[in-house]
Design a protein around this motif. Structure first.
Motif, mmCIF file in Angstrom:
data_model
loop_
_atom_site.group_PDB
_atom_site.id
_atom_site.type_symbol
_atom_site.label_atom_id
_atom_site.label_comp_id
_atom_site.label_asym_id
_atom_site.label_seq_id
_atom_site.Cartn_x
_atom_site.Cartn_y
_atom_site.Cartn_z
ATOM 1 N N ILE A 1 1.082 -1.196 0.012
ATOM 2 C CA ILE A 1 0.102 -0.005 -0.022
ATOM 3 C C ILE A 1 0.869 1.257 -0.084
ATOM 4 C CG2 ILE A 1 -1.539 1.536 1.561
ATOM 5 C CD1 ILE A 1 -3.115 -1.119 2.421
ATOM 6 N N ILE A 2 1.889 1.317 0.851
ATOM 7 C CA ILE A 2 2.545 2.361 1.058
ATOM 8 C C ILE A 2 3.609 2.600 -0.348
ATOM 9 C CG2 ILE A 2 4.699 3.392 2.163
ATOM 10 C CD1 ILE A 2 3.901 1.718 4.707
ATOM 11 N N TRP A 3 4.011 1.601 -1.025
ATOM 12 C CA TRP A 3 4.781 1.514 -2.216
ATOM 13 C C TRP A 3 3.846 2.011 -3.493
ATOM 14 C CZ3 TRP A 3 3.411 -1.717 -6.528
ATOM 15 C CH2 TRP A 3 4.591 -1.753 -7.572
ATOM 16 N N SER A 4 2.658 1.630 -3.401
ATOM 17 C CA SER A 4 1.948 1.822 -4.405
ATOM 18 C C SER A 4 1.180 3.399 -4.235
ATOM 19 C CB SER A 4 0.455 0.906 -4.348
ATOM 20 O OG SER A 4 -0.569 1.527 -5.285
ATOM 21 N N GLY A 5 1.117 4.014 -3.284
ATOM 22 C CA GLY A 5 0.675 5.201 -2.824
ATOM 23 C C GLY A 5 1.641 6.278 -3.252
ATOM 24 N N SER A 6 2.973 5.687 -2.899
ATOM 25 C CA SER A 6 4.236 6.609 -2.950
ATOM 26 C C SER A 6 4.525 6.837 -4.577
ATOM 27 C CB SER A 6 5.413 6.051 -2.212
ATOM 28 O OG SER A 6 5.053 5.846 -0.914
ATOM 29 N N LYS A 7 4.417 5.939 -5.217
ATOM 30 C CA LYS A 7 4.692 5.746 -6.634
ATOM 31 C C LYS A 7 4.005 6.871 -7.271
ATOM 32 C CE LYS A 7 2.562 1.819 -8.527
ATOM 33 N NZ LYS A 7 2.796 0.576 -9.340
ATOM 34 N N GLU A 8 2.679 7.152 -6.672
ATOM 35 C CA GLU A 8 1.502 7.884 -7.544
ATOM 36 C C GLU A 8 1.636 9.554 -6.983
ATOM 37 O OE1 GLU A 8 -0.366 7.127 -10.053
ATOM 38 O OE2 GLU A 8 0.550 5.055 -9.874
ATOM 39 N N THR A 9 2.538 9.696 -6.150
ATOM 40 C CA THR A 9 2.723 11.040 -5.401
ATOM 41 C C THR A 9 4.067 11.573 -5.803
ATOM 42 O OG1 THR A 9 1.424 10.073 -3.481
ATOM 43 C CG2 THR A 9 2.568 12.136 -3.269
ATOM 44 N N GLU A 10 4.060 12.679 -6.127
ATOM 45 C CA GLU A 10 5.143 13.361 -6.328
ATOM 46 C C GLU A 10 5.720 14.131 -5.392
ATOM 47 O OE1 GLU A 10 4.342 15.914 -9.887
ATOM 48 O OE2 GLU A 10 3.757 14.232 -11.105
ATOM 49 N N GLY A 11 7.027 14.142 -5.161
ATOM 50 C CA GLY A 11 7.648 14.945 -4.222
ATOM 51 C C GLY A 11 7.632 14.449 -2.859
ATOM 52 N N LYS A 12 7.581 15.248 -1.782
ATOM 53 C CA LYS A 12 7.168 14.737 -0.275
ATOM 54 C C LYS A 12 5.883 14.502 -0.162
ATOM 55 C CE LYS A 12 8.461 15.687 4.243
ATOM 56 N NZ LYS A 12 9.305 16.634 5.262
#
Length: 526
Positions: free
Chosen positions: A279-290
């Motif tokens: 979940i963290i990996w999936s959400g992080s790759k769709e979010t730019e920057g911090k």
């Protein structure tokens, strides 16, 4: 037919049939055909095209694979394989024996299951299936019926997810609240702050959760649930052997005597940690920057995370299986393949029900059932103080008829914003909280709800047994919550609404304690 009273016919037909016949697939199939006939205006050729479109839409969305649905189906098959291999390896047996030394009573087993349900709040799908795997050996050993376990799972999964900001539900709801605020130029409060302020206003959640612990601690049961509990106490079998049980392997498979608690806990831990990590990996790759944790959960693909978490759990399960076979020679290697095959097949009934539920939900959406129900709520000309309770029941009816609480969120939260902006803006948050509460209520009561289906799957309970045993409890919680919303609407004070439901729950407990028969087997500890 679209956006009219006729749009209510298919879901009502399916719901009435499933209650009368208790044949879920037949009833859902009838509702699907009725929906297609209405959309095609009775034309047989067009009806076939509509049906094909609904079936195709489950697997293909806008020309590409519908990964959400496909990944959920694959996760269910993987979970069936994990469960069967754990049982063959003796993990469930060992965990049940260990739990008997730690959990001394039926009440303790039920409370522990409820605590598991509250702790695992990331997603309702994951909650329903994971809690069932952990809690089932404990409740089975203490002769708690699978129907009771399914009720505990269902009444702790969605209620906790809907008030948890760090969850798939929370991210979705906060996004809608933000849209409502922009539409009505509300800038003095952020969507996240509003969501948190709405948590104590979600009276159905607190009523449902409190009811779970009261019923577990005091061994209070009524309706058909009491029948299931008494049968389990007298026979030791937690389900009706004559009814189909999702995830229940029919083949006579061996159970290793060399299994230990780790054979169950390590696969579940791998499943849990793998899913959270995905979940963290999936959400992080769709979010730019911090990115904030809220943004990560909001952008995560939960179905993809479930699939990856399931694969990790399956790999760990197979590794432990092979390790035990090599160390103790207690299991023939052929049972690895057999366990995988039997586990996958055991999930077919649950998957079929879910496929039918998705199909009827898509057709109901095309008919505009939700929009029609929303227009009834929007056009109600009543004193604004009664609008929260009206929205509560309106959302409940919508979620009950459509089988989706998220659909009710998406339609009714903006409508609640419109109504309150035009009448009494001070009741905006209570009104939106009532929509969230009612949506969970309808989800609990609906036999075509995917979370209801997965709760019965996770518990290993016949689907209709779960629906019919949970319904009286959900209705009781709804009545108590409605009275609380009336008080909250009149006074404008959330604490008075919470106090009202607290008093009513105490009165209910006292009344049930006094009406219990002393010799009832339901009150005996095993």
């Amino acid at each position: 037919m679209v956006n009219s009273i006729f749009s209510l016919l298919p879901p009502l037909l399916a719901i009435v049939m499933v209650i009368i016949t208790r044949r879920v697939l037949l009833s859902l199939g009838t509702g699907i055909i009725a929906s297609a006939l209405l959309l095609a205006k009775g034309n047989p050729v067009n009806t076939g095209a509509v049906l094909w479109g609904a079936i195709k839409g489950i697997f293909v969305d806008e020309g590409s694979l519908n990964t959400w649905n496909v990944y959920i189906i694959l996760f269910l098959f993987i979970l069936g394989a994990i469960t069967t291999l754990i049982n063959i390896a003796g993990g469930s047996r060992a965990f049940g024996e260990w739990a008997m030394t730690k959990v001394k009573s039926r009440a303790g087993a039920q409370i522990l299951a409820a605590i598991f349900g509250i702790i695992i709040f990331i997603d309702d799908y994951f909650n329903a299936l994971a809690v069932g795997q952990v809690a089932r050996p404990i409740t089975d050993r203490h002769r708690v019926s699978r129907a009771k376990l399914a009720y505990i799972i269902d009444s702790t999964s969605a209620p906790v997810c809907v008030i948890a900001p760090i969850s798939s539900w929370g991210a979705f709801i906060i996004g809608i609240i933000g849209t409502v605020f922009v539409t009505h130029n509300i800038t003095h409060i952020s969507p996240l702050t509003a969501f948190l302020q709405m948590v104590p206003m979600n009276l159905y959640v607190w009523t449902a959760l409190a009811l779970v612990f009261i019923i577990a601690a005091r061994n209070i049961d009524f309706g058909t649930m009491k029948v299931h509990e008494e049968r389990t106490l007298s026979t030791g079998i937690p389900y009706d052997p004559e009814k189909p049980i999702p995830g229940q392997a029919k083949e006579d498979l061996p159970v290793s005597e060399k299994g230990n608690v780790g054979d169950l806990m390590w696969p579940i831990a791998a499943l849990f940690l793998g899913t959270i990590g995905a979940i963290i990996w999936s959400g992080s790759k769709e979010t730019e920057g911090k990115a904030t944790i809220m943004e990560i959960f909001g952008n995560a693909d939960v179905s993809e995370a479930l699939l990856y978490g399931g694969l990790i759990g399956l790999v760990v399960t197979i590794a432990l299986f092979i390790r035990q076979q090599a160390k103790y020679k207690s299991l023939d290697s052929k049972f690895l393949v057999t366990g995988l095959s039997v586990g996958i097949r055991s999930m077919l009934p649950a998957v079929l029900i879910l496929l039918f539920a998705w199909a009827i939900s898509a057709l109901i959406d095309e008919l505009g059932t939700g929009s029609y129900l929303a227009s009834i709520v929007q056009n109600s000309q009543l004193n604004p103080v009664f609008l929260p309770v009206i929205l509560f029941f309106g959302a409940g009816l919508m979620a009950f008829s459509t089988g989706t609480s998220w659909g009710a969120f998406g339609i009714l939260l903006p409508i609640a914003g419109q109504i309150m902006a035009a009448t009494d803006i001070s009741l905006l948050l209570p009104a939106m909280a009532a929509v969230l509460a009612g949506s969970v209520l309808g989800d609990h009561c609906s036999p075509i709800s995917d979370t209801t289906i997965l709760s019965s799957t996770g518990a290993g309970c016949n689907h209709m047994d779960h629906v019919l045993t949970q319904l009286p409890y959900a209705v009781l919680a709804a009545i108590i919550s409605a009275i609380g919303y009336i008080v909250m609407g009149i006074t404008g004070i959330t604490a008075f609404g919470l106090l009202t439901i607290g008093i009513l729950l105490v009165l209910f407990t006292i009344w049930m304690e006094r009406s219990k028969t002393r010799l009832s087997p339901i009150n005996q500890e095993v």
